[in-house]
Design a protein around this motif. Structure first.
Motif, PDB file in Angstrom:
ATOM      1  N   GLN A   1       4.451   0.313  -9.213  1.00 25.36           N
ATOM      2  CA  GLN A   1       3.722  -0.894  -9.604  1.00 25.36           C
ATOM      3  C   GLN A   1       4.230  -2.053  -8.739  1.00 25.36           C
ATOM      4  O   GLN A   1       5.429  -2.333  -8.726  1.00 25.36           O
ATOM      5  CB  GLN A   1       3.944  -1.203 -11.077  1.00 25.36           C
ATOM      6  CG  GLN A   1       3.385  -0.150 -12.023  1.00 25.36           C
ATOM      7  CD  GLN A   1       1.867  -0.071 -11.945  1.00 25.36           C
ATOM      8  OE1 GLN A   1       1.183  -1.088 -11.939  1.00 25.36           O
ATOM      9  NE2 GLN A   1       1.342   1.142 -11.879  1.00 25.36           N
ATOM     10  N   VAL A   2       3.314  -2.708  -8.025  1.00 28.01           N
ATOM     11  CA  VAL A   2       3.693  -3.733  -7.041  1.00 28.01           C
ATOM     12  C   VAL A   2       3.049  -5.068  -7.384  1.00 28.01           C
ATOM     13  O   VAL A   2       1.886  -5.127  -7.797  1.00 28.01           O
ATOM     14  CB  VAL A   2       3.280  -3.306  -5.613  1.00 28.01           C
ATOM     15  CG1 VAL A   2       3.721  -4.351  -4.590  1.00 28.01           C
ATOM     16  CG2 VAL A   2       3.873  -1.948  -5.270  1.00 28.01           C
TER      17      VAL A   2
ATOM     18  N   HIS B   1       0.831  -1.207   0.000  1.00 27.53           N
ATOM     19  CA  HIS B   1       0.000   0.000   0.000  1.00 27.53           C
ATOM     20  C   HIS B   1       0.864   1.255   0.000  1.00 27.53           C
ATOM     21  O   HIS B   1       0.608   2.203  -0.763  1.00 27.53           O
ATOM     22  CB  HIS B   1      -0.911  -0.020   1.227  1.00 27.53           C
ATOM     23  CG  HIS B   1      -1.706   1.228   1.432  1.00 27.53           C
ATOM     24  ND1 HIS B   1      -2.685   1.646   0.552  1.00 27.53           N
ATOM     25  CD2 HIS B   1      -1.658   2.170   2.419  1.00 27.53           C
ATOM     26  CE1 HIS B   1      -3.212   2.782   0.979  1.00 27.53           C
ATOM     27  NE2 HIS B   1      -2.601   3.122   2.100  1.00 27.53           N
ATOM     28  N   LEU B   2       1.906   1.277   0.837  1.00 27.37           N
ATOM     29  CA  LEU B   2       2.810   2.421   0.897  1.00 27.37           C
ATOM     30  C   LEU B   2       3.470   2.683  -0.451  1.00 27.37           C
ATOM     31  O   LEU B   2       3.546   3.828  -0.923  1.00 27.37           O
ATOM     32  CB  LEU B   2       3.894   2.183   1.951  1.00 27.37           C
ATOM     33  CG  LEU B   2       3.558   2.458   3.411  1.00 27.37           C
ATOM     34  CD1 LEU B   2       4.736   2.050   4.295  1.00 27.37           C
ATOM     35  CD2 LEU B   2       3.221   3.922   3.624  1.00 27.37           C
ATOM     36  N   LEU B   3       3.947   1.606  -1.073  1.00 30.80           N
ATOM     37  CA  LEU B   3       4.647   1.756  -2.354  1.00 30.80           C
ATOM     38  C   LEU B   3       3.706   2.214  -3.455  1.00 30.80           C
ATOM     39  O   LEU B   3       4.075   3.041  -4.302  1.00 30.80           O
ATOM     40  CB  LEU B   3       5.317   0.431  -2.731  1.00 30.80           C
ATOM     41  CG  LEU B   3       6.512   0.037  -1.853  1.00 30.80           C
ATOM     42  CD1 LEU B   3       6.920  -1.413  -2.114  1.00 30.80           C
ATOM     43  CD2 LEU B   3       7.691   0.971  -2.115  1.00 30.80           C
ATOM     44  N   GLN B   4       2.501   1.694  -3.457  1.00 30.20           N
ATOM     45  CA  GLN B   4       1.550   2.097  -4.497  1.00 30.20           C
ATOM     46  C   GLN B   4       1.113   3.551  -4.321  1.00 30.20           C
ATOM     47  O   GLN B   4       0.832   4.239  -5.311  1.00 30.20           O
ATOM     48  CB  GLN B   4       0.355   1.151  -4.511  1.00 30.20           C
ATOM     49  CG  GLN B   4       0.724  -0.266  -4.929  1.00 30.20           C
ATOM     50  CD  GLN B   4      -0.405  -0.974  -5.682  1.00 30.20           C
ATOM     51  OE1 GLN B   4      -0.157  -1.757  -6.578  1.00 30.20           O
ATOM     52  NE2 GLN B   4      -1.637  -0.695  -5.323  1.00 30.20           N
ATOM     53  N   LYS B   5       1.072   4.010  -3.081  1.00 34.38           N
ATOM     54  CA  LYS B   5       0.767   5.424  -2.852  1.00 34.38           C
ATOM     55  C   LYS B   5       1.843   6.327  -3.465  1.00 34.38           C
ATOM     56  O   LYS B   5       1.571   7.478  -3.802  1.00 34.38           O
ATOM     57  CB  LYS B   5       0.659   5.700  -1.347  1.00 34.38           C
ATOM     58  CG  LYS B   5      -0.658   5.266  -0.732  1.00 34.38           C
ATOM     59  CD  LYS B   5      -0.662   5.475   0.771  1.00 34.38           C
ATOM     60  CE  LYS B   5      -0.490   6.943   1.128  1.00 34.38           C
ATOM     61  NZ  LYS B   5      -0.543   7.162   2.612  1.00 34.38           N
TER      62      LYS B   5
ATOM     63  N   VAL C   1      -5.345  -3.592  -1.631  1.00 33.38           N
ATOM     64  CA  VAL C   1      -4.441  -2.521  -2.059  1.00 33.38           C
ATOM     65  C   VAL C   1      -4.412  -2.360  -3.574  1.00 33.38           C
ATOM     66  O   VAL C   1      -3.838  -1.402  -4.088  1.00 33.38           O
ATOM     67  CB  VAL C   1      -3.009  -2.759  -1.525  1.00 33.38           C
ATOM     68  CG1 VAL C   1      -3.014  -2.871  -0.026  1.00 33.38           C
ATOM     69  CG2 VAL C   1      -2.366  -3.989  -2.153  1.00 33.38           C
ATOM     70  N   GLY C   2      -5.005  -3.309  -4.300  1.00 37.00           N
ATOM     71  CA  GLY C   2      -5.101  -3.189  -5.746  1.00 37.00           C
ATOM     72  C   GLY C   2      -3.866  -3.625  -6.502  1.00 37.00           C
ATOM     73  O   GLY C   2      -3.482  -2.984  -7.488  1.00 37.00           O
ATOM     74  N   CYS C   3      -3.222  -4.721  -6.055  1.00 37.79           N
ATOM     75  CA  CYS C   3      -2.076  -5.230  -6.801  1.00 37.79           C
ATOM     76  C   CYS C   3      -2.225  -6.730  -7.021  1.00 37.79           C
ATOM     77  O   CYS C   3      -2.978  -7.409  -6.313  1.00 37.79           O
ATOM     78  CB  CYS C   3      -0.759  -4.931  -6.074  1.00 37.79           C
ATOM     79  SG  CYS C   3      -0.562  -5.750  -4.495  1.00 37.79           S
ATOM     80  N   GLY C   4      -1.512  -7.256  -8.011  1.00 40.80           N
ATOM     81  CA  GLY C   4      -1.610  -8.658  -8.359  1.00 40.80           C
ATOM     82  C   GLY C   4      -0.883  -9.559  -7.371  1.00 40.80           C
ATOM     83  O   GLY C   4       0.025  -9.128  -6.646  1.00 40.80           O
ATOM     84  N   VAL C   5      -1.277 -10.826  -7.359  1.00 42.93           N
ATOM     85  CA  VAL C   5      -0.655 -11.830  -6.490  1.00 42.93           C
ATOM     86  C   VAL C   5      -0.388 -13.080  -7.315  1.00 42.93           C
ATOM     87  O   VAL C   5      -1.298 -13.608  -7.970  1.00 42.93           O
ATOM     88  CB  VAL C   5      -1.556 -12.191  -5.288  1.00 42.93           C
ATOM     89  CG1 VAL C   5      -0.887 -13.267  -4.424  1.00 42.93           C
ATOM     90  CG2 VAL C   5      -1.866 -10.960  -4.452  1.00 42.93           C
ATOM     91  N   ILE C   6       0.844 -13.570  -7.291  1.00 43.62           N
ATOM     92  CA  ILE C   6       1.187 -14.831  -7.939  1.00 43.62           C
ATOM     93  C   ILE C   6       1.168 -15.926  -6.875  1.00 43.62           C
ATOM     94  O   ILE C   6       1.875 -15.835  -5.866  1.00 43.62           O
ATOM     95  CB  ILE C   6       2.587 -14.764  -8.588  1.00 43.62           C
ATOM     96  CG1 ILE C   6       2.652 -13.632  -9.599  1.00 43.62           C
ATOM     97  CG2 ILE C   6       2.928 -16.106  -9.237  1.00 43.62           C
ATOM     98  CD1 ILE C   6       1.674 -13.747 -10.747  1.00 43.62           C
TER      99      ILE C   6
ATOM    100  N   MET D   1      -4.652  -0.310   7.154  1.00 42.13           N
ATOM    101  CA  MET D   1      -3.763  -0.389   6.006  1.00 42.13           C
ATOM    102  C   MET D   1      -2.648   0.642   6.050  1.00 42.13           C
ATOM    103  O   MET D   1      -1.526   0.373   5.603  1.00 42.13           O
ATOM    104  CB  MET D   1      -4.587  -0.215   4.722  1.00 42.13           C
ATOM    105  CG  MET D   1      -3.823  -0.530   3.444  1.00 42.13           C
ATOM    106  SD  MET D   1      -4.812  -0.180   1.961  1.00 42.13           S
ATOM    107  CE  MET D   1      -6.252  -1.195   2.239  1.00 42.13           C
ATOM    108  N   ASP D   2      -2.935   1.816   6.597  1.00 44.39           N
ATOM    109  CA  ASP D   2      -1.941   2.894   6.604  1.00 44.39           C
ATOM    110  C   ASP D   2      -1.175   2.980   7.917  1.00 44.39           C
ATOM    111  O   ASP D   2      -0.540   3.996   8.214  1.00 44.39           O
ATOM    112  CB  ASP D   2      -2.605   4.235   6.297  1.00 44.39           C
ATOM    113  CG  ASP D   2      -3.689   4.595   7.306  1.00 44.39           C
ATOM    114  OD1 ASP D   2      -3.994   3.754   8.181  1.00 44.39           O
ATOM    115  OD2 ASP D   2      -4.229   5.715   7.219  1.00 44.39           O
ATOM    116  N   GLN D   3      -1.202   1.913   8.716  1.00 40.53           N
ATOM    117  CA  GLN D   3      -0.538   1.949  10.014  1.00 40.53           C
ATOM    118  C   GLN D   3       0.762   1.140  10.028  1.00 40.53           C
ATOM    119  O   GLN D   3       1.121   0.522  11.020  1.00 40.53           O
ATOM    120  CB  GLN D   3      -1.493   1.485  11.113  1.00 40.53           C
ATOM    121  CG  GLN D   3      -2.582   2.530  11.366  1.00 40.53           C
ATOM    122  CD  GLN D   3      -3.577   2.110  12.411  1.00 40.53           C
ATOM    123  OE1 GLN D   3      -3.843   0.928  12.615  1.00 40.53           O
ATOM    124  NE2 GLN D   3      -4.146   3.077  13.096  1.00 40.53           N
TER     125      GLN D   3
END
Length: 320
Positions: A113-114, A105-109, A137-142, A267-269
Motif C-alpha cells: 500500500q503506497v 508502481h513497483l511497490l504496488q506490484k 498507478v492507483g495510489c493516493g496523494v497528499i 511506467m515499468d522502466q
C-alpha cells in the motif's frame, strides 16, 4: 564510457594501454581518483594473477566494477507491517517526480500500500504532476496548495499514512529554491518533521540524478549527501555507455549504492540496479538494461544551467 569499446581487445598489456584506460575512465565521468584507483588495482592484479592477455585485463576490470557497485540484496530497507518512508531529493529536471511514480508502481506490484506526498510546493504544477502519477498507478496523494509549507504537507501525509495502514510513504521534495542554503534548510526541516512524527519510519533518502550530466551529478551527490544523509541513488536516462561512468564515481567517492536506474519513460522502466549487468554492458556497447527501452527517453528535461549553478553559486536566482 564509449572509449572503452574495443580499446582493450587485441592489445598488449603495457603502460600505454593503462594510460589509455585511465584517460577513458576519467573522460567517462568516473572521477579522477576512482579512475586512478581502478588502474592501480588492475596493475596489481596483472602481477598477482599473472594476467597475460587483453581479454584477461577486460575480465579483471569487469570484476573490479562489479565488486565496487554491488548493491544490497534487498534494494529497499523495509520493515514489514510498519510504515516505511522514502524521502526523494534532487534538483529540478532530473526526473524526480517521474521516478517516484515508477517506484510507487513497483511497490504496488509487490502488493504494498503506497501513499505519495507532494512536498515540492514551490515548483509550478509539481503537485499536479504527482497527482497524475498517483492516478496512473492507483495510489493516493497528499497535497496542499502551491507555495504551502512543505513540512506541513509531510506532517499531514504521515498522519494519513498511519491512519490508512500504509506500507510505503514516498515524499517528493523541492529541487530548487532561491539558493542552496534555503533548499538544504527546507530539506532539513522536512527531516525533523519525519524524525518527530515517525521516528522509526525513515528507511531511505534517495537522490535522483540524471546520468547525462556527468561531473555535475557528482557535485550534486556531494551537496545532498552532506545535507540529508543519503542512503542511495536513482539514476535516470541511463541509455548509453557514454552516460554510465558516473555510476562508478558516485559509488566509489561517496559510498552511495545505485538502487534503481531509469531506462525509459514508461511506467515499468525503472529497474533495480544490477552491477553484473552494468559491467557487462560497458563492454557490450550499451548501458540500456532493458532492450525494449533502448530508444525511450525519460519524460522530464535534464537539469538546466541554472540548476547546475545552484551547487556552485549560493546566490543563484530561482526561475521556477
Amino acid at each position: 564510457m564509449d572509449k572503452l569499446f574495443g580499446m582493450i581487445s587485441g592489445k598488449e598489456i603495457d603502460d600505454d594501454l593503462y594510460e589509455e584506460l585511465e584517460e577513458a575512465l576519467i573522460s567517462g565521468d568516473v572521477g579522477v581518483q576512482t579512475a586512478l584507483d581502478l588502474v592501480e588495482n588492475l596493475r596489481e592484479r596483472e602481477r598477482k594473477d599473472k594476467l597475460k592477455t587483453a581479454e584477461d585485463l577486460q575480465k579483471a576490470l569487469a570484476e573490479e566494477l562489479q565488486a565496487r557497485l554491488a548493491a544490497p540484496e534487498e534494494i529497499l530497507d523495509e520493515v514489514p507491517g510498519a510504515l516505511n518512508i522514502i524521502l526523494v531529493v534532487g534538483v529540478n529536471g532530473v526526473g524526480k517526480t517521474t521516478s517516484i511514480g515508477k517506484m510507487a508502481h513497483l511497490l504496488q506490484k509487490e502488493g504494498k500500500q503506497v501513499l505519495l506526498a507532494a512536498g515540492d510546493t514551490f515548483r509550478a504544477a509539481a503537485a499536479d504532476q504527482l497527482k497524475i502519477w498517483g492516478e496512473r498507478v492507483g495510489c493516493g496523494v497528499i497535497a496542499h496548495q502551491e507555495g504551502a509549507d512543505p513540512a506541513a504537507v509531510v506532517f499531514d501525509a504521515i498522519a494519513a499514512a498511519k491512519s490508512r495502514g500504509i506500507d510505503w510513504l514516498i515524499i517528493d521534495t523541492a529541487g530548487r529554491l532561491h539558493n542552496k542554503v534555503n533548499l538544504m534548510n527546507e530539506l532539513n526541516k522536512i527531516r525533523r518533521i519525519i524524525d518527530r512524527e515517525a521516528p522509526e519510519a525513515l528507511r531511505e533518502v534517495l537522490l535522483v540524478l540524471d546520468a547525462t550530466t556527468g561531473q555535475n551529478a557528482l557535485s550534486q551527490a556531494k551537496a545532498f549527501s552532506e545535507a540529508t544523509g543519503l542512503t542511495g541513488v536513482i539514476l535516470t536516462k541511463l541509455d548509453g555507455t557514454a552516460k554510465g561512468g558516473v555510476v562508478i564515481g558516485i559509488n566509489s567517492e561517496y559510498d552511495l549504492p545505485v538502487k534503481f536506474v531509469g531506462v525509459g519513460e514508461q511506467m515499468d522502466q525503472l529497474l533495480p540496479f544490477s552491477a553484473d549487468d552494468f559491467a557487462e554492458a560497458l563492454f557490450a556497447g550499451i548501458t540500456d538494461l532493458d532492450q525494449d527501452a533502448k530508444e525511450a527517453e525519460e519524460g522530464a528535461e535534464g537539469p538546466t544551467a541554472e540548476d547546475a549553478d545552484l551547487f556552485e553559486e549560493e546566490g543563484a536566482k530561482s526561475h521556477d
